[in-house]
Structure formats: structure tokens, C-alpha cells
Design a protein around this motif. Structure first.
Motif, PDB file in Angstrom:
ATOM      1  N   TYR A  87       0.837  -1.276   0.046  1.00  0.00           N
ATOM      2  CA  TYR A  87      -0.191   0.067   0.013  1.00  0.00           C
ATOM      3  C   TYR A  87       0.854   1.187  -0.016  1.00  0.00           C
ATOM      4  CZ  TYR A  87      -3.564  -3.279   1.348  1.00  0.00           C
ATOM      5  OH  TYR A  87      -4.625  -4.460   1.483  1.00  0.00           O
ATOM      6  N   LEU A  88       0.814   2.247  -1.047  1.00  0.00           N
ATOM      7  CA  LEU A  88       1.339   3.660  -0.929  1.00  0.00           C
ATOM      8  C   LEU A  88       0.547   4.513  -0.710  1.00  0.00           C
ATOM      9  CD1 LEU A  88       3.533   2.802  -4.596  1.00  0.00           C
ATOM     10  CD2 LEU A  88       4.000   2.006  -2.172  1.00  0.00           C
ATOM     11  N   PHE A  89       0.516   4.953   0.395  1.00  0.00           N
ATOM     12  CA  PHE A  89      -0.106   6.091   1.040  1.00  0.00           C
ATOM     13  C   PHE A  89       0.370   7.573   0.777  1.00  0.00           C
ATOM     14  CE2 PHE A  89      -1.036   2.330   4.001  1.00  0.00           C
ATOM     15  CZ  PHE A  89      -2.574   2.334   3.555  1.00  0.00           C
ATOM     16  N   ASN A  90       1.692   7.515   0.627  1.00  0.00           N
ATOM     17  CA  ASN A  90       2.394   8.775   0.247  1.00  0.00           C
ATOM     18  C   ASN A  90       2.766   9.087  -0.955  1.00  0.00           C
ATOM     19  OD1 ASN A  90       1.950   9.519   3.062  1.00  0.00           O
ATOM     20  ND2 ASN A  90       3.629   8.200   3.541  1.00  0.00           N
ATOM     21  N   PRO A  91       2.925  10.185  -1.512  1.00  0.00           N
ATOM     22  CA  PRO A  91       3.286  10.481  -2.976  1.00  0.00           C
ATOM     23  C   PRO A  91       4.860  10.209  -2.814  1.00  0.00           C
ATOM     24  CG  PRO A  91       2.402  12.603  -1.811  1.00  0.00           C
ATOM     25  CD  PRO A  91       2.671  11.568  -0.870  1.00  0.00           C
TER      26      PRO A  91
ATOM     27  N   VAL B 125      -2.575   2.346  -4.665  1.00  0.00           N
ATOM     28  CA  VAL B 125      -1.670   3.858  -4.591  1.00  0.00           C
ATOM     29  C   VAL B 125      -2.907   4.529  -4.232  1.00  0.00           C
ATOM     30  CG1 VAL B 125      -0.834   5.354  -6.130  1.00  0.00           C
ATOM     31  CG2 VAL B 125      -0.396   3.001  -6.546  1.00  0.00           C
ATOM     32  N   PHE B 126      -2.531   5.279  -2.892  1.00  0.00           N
ATOM     33  CA  PHE B 126      -3.533   6.272  -2.328  1.00  0.00           C
ATOM     34  C   PHE B 126      -3.093   7.653  -2.650  1.00  0.00           C
ATOM     35  CE2 PHE B 126      -4.648   2.468  -0.012  1.00  0.00           C
ATOM     36  CZ  PHE B 126      -6.133   2.217  -0.486  1.00  0.00           C
ATOM     37  N   GLY B 127      -1.763   7.851  -2.838  1.00  0.00           N
ATOM     38  CA  GLY B 127      -1.015   9.156  -3.200  1.00  0.00           C
ATOM     39  C   GLY B 127      -0.752   9.274  -4.502  1.00  0.00           C
ATOM     40  N   SER B 128      -0.358  10.483  -4.741  1.00  0.00           N
ATOM     41  CA  SER B 128       0.377  10.683  -6.258  1.00  0.00           C
ATOM     42  C   SER B 128       1.384   9.773  -6.253  1.00  0.00           C
ATOM     43  CB  SER B 128       0.627  12.018  -6.593  1.00  0.00           C
ATOM     44  OG  SER B 128       1.748  12.580  -5.894  1.00  0.00           O
ATOM     45  N   LEU B 129       1.658   9.136  -7.914  1.00  0.00           N
ATOM     46  CA  LEU B 129       2.632   8.416  -7.916  1.00  0.00           C
ATOM     47  C   LEU B 129       3.314   8.677  -9.617  1.00  0.00           C
ATOM     48  CD1 LEU B 129       4.139   5.573  -7.377  1.00  0.00           C
ATOM     49  CD2 LEU B 129       2.535   4.440  -8.785  1.00  0.00           C
ATOM     50  N   ARG B 130       4.579   8.892  -9.367  1.00  0.00           N
ATOM     51  CA  ARG B 130       5.521   9.094 -10.542  1.00  0.00           C
ATOM     52  C   ARG B 130       5.903   7.842 -10.938  1.00  0.00           C
ATOM     53  NH1 ARG B 130       9.701  13.976  -8.943  1.00  0.00           N
ATOM     54  NH2 ARG B 130       7.943  15.299  -8.226  1.00  0.00           N
ATOM     55  N   ALA B 131       5.650   7.461 -12.353  1.00  0.00           N
ATOM     56  CA  ALA B 131       5.979   6.221 -13.012  1.00  0.00           C
ATOM     57  C   ALA B 131       6.328   6.328 -14.516  1.00  0.00           C
ATOM     58  CB  ALA B 131       4.999   4.951 -12.702  1.00  0.00           C
ATOM     59  N   ASN B 132       6.914   5.292 -14.988  1.00  0.00           N
ATOM     60  CA  ASN B 132       7.021   5.357 -16.643  1.00  0.00           C
ATOM     61  C   ASN B 132       6.774   4.028 -17.167  1.00  0.00           C
ATOM     62  OD1 ASN B 132       9.265   3.522 -16.152  1.00  0.00           O
ATOM     63  ND2 ASN B 132      10.818   5.282 -15.901  1.00  0.00           N
ATOM     64  N   SER B 133       6.596   4.036 -18.587  1.00  0.00           N
ATOM     65  CA  SER B 133       6.226   2.845 -19.098  1.00  0.00           C
ATOM     66  C   SER B 133       7.222   1.608 -19.151  1.00  0.00           C
ATOM     67  CB  SER B 133       6.151   3.263 -20.587  1.00  0.00           C
ATOM     68  OG  SER B 133       7.446   3.420 -21.040  1.00  0.00           O
ATOM     69  N   SER B 134       8.348   1.789 -18.624  1.00  0.00           N
ATOM     70  CA  SER B 134       9.345   0.800 -18.305  1.00  0.00           C
ATOM     71  C   SER B 134       9.000   0.169 -16.978  1.00  0.00           C
ATOM     72  CB  SER B 134      10.723   1.398 -18.157  1.00  0.00           C
ATOM     73  OG  SER B 134      11.701   0.279 -17.724  1.00  0.00           O
ATOM     74  N   LEU B 135       8.535   0.715 -16.090  1.00  0.00           N
ATOM     75  CA  LEU B 135       7.924   0.125 -14.884  1.00  0.00           C
ATOM     76  C   LEU B 135       6.828  -0.661 -15.321  1.00  0.00           C
ATOM     77  CD1 LEU B 135       7.779   0.036 -11.667  1.00  0.00           C
ATOM     78  CD2 LEU B 135       6.157   1.913 -11.856  1.00  0.00           C
TER      79      LEU B 135
END
Length: 337
Positions: A6-10, A50-60
């Protein structure tokens, strides 16, 4: 057993060699120092919430797809917004045709739809019986639900069935004020919930929806073709059908536990005009209790071995699939203890 994260924070989630790296992001958008980054072994992960904003890319996401890891996203108001699901390698034309046939046939559809409400009502009654034995005096409400349930086999349309389901749930929710010690539920409100109990119900029901989605994705069923709820755009309506059976077992019992044991209290909610939501501290407590419930095991009558509540959801999908293919009559899961 793989775990749910669980990802609560950005933060920023990225692939790092053959593992995953999560780096928190501060309020001004800057990445935290490398020393605060957390490395997650990819082989131990089943899914992310994911409950906070998440940075990710297509590779992930390519990497997550290869590892069969899904990601569920929620907005600031705790509304489920969508999921990244790995490529479906279990698609079956035969199953799709069978699902479509059962949806288009009025007689076949109502049979399946009745089963979902039959299972849901039985599990609601088991919850009430559990607390009635502990001095909560729920006999009158139990009797009302039993009488309403007698009409389920007599329904001839999904609309009529949904009306009975609404009356059953209304009686069931009246019991919450008797079961829960320190909070009042009042009437059921959502989008947004108006008080603490309604906030927990809405949040828990969305979690149950995603649990059902994940279970469906591990079978040949199509999540967009449903029988009780009308299929619609931008939603996996079969998840709504199956979650009817498991909301009393998984979500409601978790709510009763965290409130009556005072694990969640008034300071775990953000109350603003017109809405009430769990704060991050409250979410963490609730999902921890929900995970405990999901990993709890029971002795399965048919299989003759112990299975977790989470695995019960997948078994329910298999049973439904067998019914649709004409292999075995579908019987909804009902608590028997």
C-alpha cells in the motif's frame, strides 16, 4: 505467499535492476534523499494499492506486467479510479460466449443473479447471529431479513431482485447502530460518505471490489459481463456481483473489529462539510486489519483443507465459471460457522 503493498504517500516507483525502488516525494515535489528510498523485492509482490500521487514510466509498467503485478489507483477522496492489469493470458472464447449467453438469456441471468443475493443475505444473517449471541438483541432484524429472503427465489426480473436486495441491506444496516459501540451509522450515505461508519463502509467496499477484480483476472471470466448489476461503460460490473457475497464476510467484520476494539477512533477521520473520509493513519490501520482478515484461514468443507478468505474469492470465480460452462451448478459461498 506474495504480499500486497500500500502506497499512501506521494512518491516515485521505478525499476531498479530486477527489483523495485520507491522514493518518497516531498510536498514541494522534490525527491527525498537516496537514503530514504525503499527497495521492494519484486518476487514478493502481488499488487499495489496507490492512494497518493505516483510517478512512474512505461518501463516500470512493462516490468510489472511481466511479473503479473497489478496496480489499483484511488483519488484524494478515496474513490477507486482504475487499475493497471497485466496482459490477460487466460482469455477464452468459449467462456466469453458462455457469459454472454447467460447475460442475454433472461431465465439464465436471473438464476445467477439470485445466487449472489442469496449468498449475500445468508452471510449478513451469519454476521447478525454472531453478535446476537453476544447480547446485541438483533432477533427482530434477523427475522425481517429472513422474510425478505424468502422472496428471492420468486423474483422474475433483475430489477425486482435488486429491490429485495435494497430492503435486505436497509434492515442489515439498521443493525450496525446496535453492533458498533462508539459510533452512529445513521442512514447509508456515499459519494461522499457523511460520517465515520459510512466512510469505512465505502472504503472497505472499494477494497473488496479490487480484491474481486484481481481474483477474476486469474480465471477465464470477463469482468465486464455481469448478471446482477447491469454491465456499463468504465466499470468491471462482475466485481460488483461477486463482492455482494464477500462484503459481509470481509469488509463488515473488519469494520466491527476496528471500531469495537477502538483501533480506529474519531481522530482517524477528516470531517469536513458534506463529507467524512479516513485520513492516512486511519487507512493504514484499516488495511492492516483487512489484510489480517484476508489471510485468516478456515477449514473448507468441500476441499477438506484450510484456505484463506482471499482464496475463497478466487474459488467463487471458479465455481461461477463452471456453472456458465454447464459443468456444475453454482452455489454461492455461505458462512457455515
Amino acid at each position: 505467499m506474495k504480499k500486497t503493498f500500500y502506497l499512501f504517500n506521494p512518491g516515485e516507483l521505478e525499476r531498479k535492476d530486477n527489483t523495485l525502488k520507491f522514493t518518497p516525494v516531498s510536498e514541494d515535489g522534490a525527491l527525498a534523499p537516496a537514503s530514504q528510498a525503499r527497495y521492494l523485492p519484486v518476487e514478493d509482490i502481488s499488487e499495489f494499492y496507490v492512494f497518493g500521487s505516483l510517478r512512474a514510466n512505461s518501463s516500470l509498467f512493462n516490468f510489472l506486467g511481466q511479473k503479473d503485478i497489478c496496480v489499483h489507483f484511488f483519488d484524494y477522496y478515496e474513490n477507486y479510479t482504475g487499475s493497471f492489469m497485466p496482459r490477460d493470458g487466460l482469455l477464452s472464447g468459449r467462456m466469453l460466449l458462455a457469459q454472454t449467453e447467460h447475460y442475454r438469456s433472461k431465465s439464465k441471468r436471473i438464476i445467477v443473479a439470485r445466487k449472489f443475493i442469496e449468498g449475500a443475505a445468508a452471510n449478513m444473517l451469519k454476521n447478525l447471529a454472531y453478535y446476537n449471541r453476544r447480547g446485541k438483541d438483533l432477533e427482530e432484524l434477523m427475522l425481517a431479513i429472513k422474510k425478505l429472503s424468502e422472496n428471492i427465489p420468486l423474483t422474475e426480473s433483475v430489477e425486482e431482485l435488486m429491490g429485495i436486495e435494497g430492503n435486505i441491506r436497509q434492515a442489515y444496516y439498521q443493525a450496525f447502530n446496535l453492533i458498533i459501540n462508539d459510533f452512529e451509522m445513521g442512514t447509508r450515505t456515499k459519494r461522499p460518505p457523511q460520517n465515520e461508519v459510512n466512510a469505512l463502509i465505502s472504503f472497505g467496499n472499494m477494497m473488496c471490489y479490487t480484491i474481486c477484480l484481481r481474483a477474476i483476472s486469474q480465471t477465464q471470466l470477463n469482468p465486464t459481463l455481469s448478471f446482477l448489476h447491469t454491465p456499463g461503460e468504465r466499470r468491471y460490473s462482475l466485481c460488483l456481483d461477486i463482492s455482494e457475497i464477500f462484503k459481509p464476510i470481509i469488509v463488515d467484520r473488519t469494520i466491527f473489529k476496528v471500531l469495537n476494539k477502538r483501533e480506529i477512533q474519531a481522530n482517524h477521520f477528516d470531517n469536513k462539510i458534506g463529507r467524512c473520509l479516513l485520513n492516512n493513519a486511519g487507512k493504514k490501520i484499516f488495511v492492516r486489519a483487512l489484510e489480517d482478515r484476508l489471510t485468516e484461514t478456515i477449514q473448507h468443507k468441500s476441499l477438506g483443507r484450510k484456505v484463506s478468505y482471499k482464496h475463497l474469492v478466487k474459488l467463487e470465480c471458479y465455481k461461477l465459471a463452471k456453472h456458465l460452462l454447464g459443468m456444475e451448478e453454482y452455489k454461492p459461498f455461505k458462512m457455515y460457522w
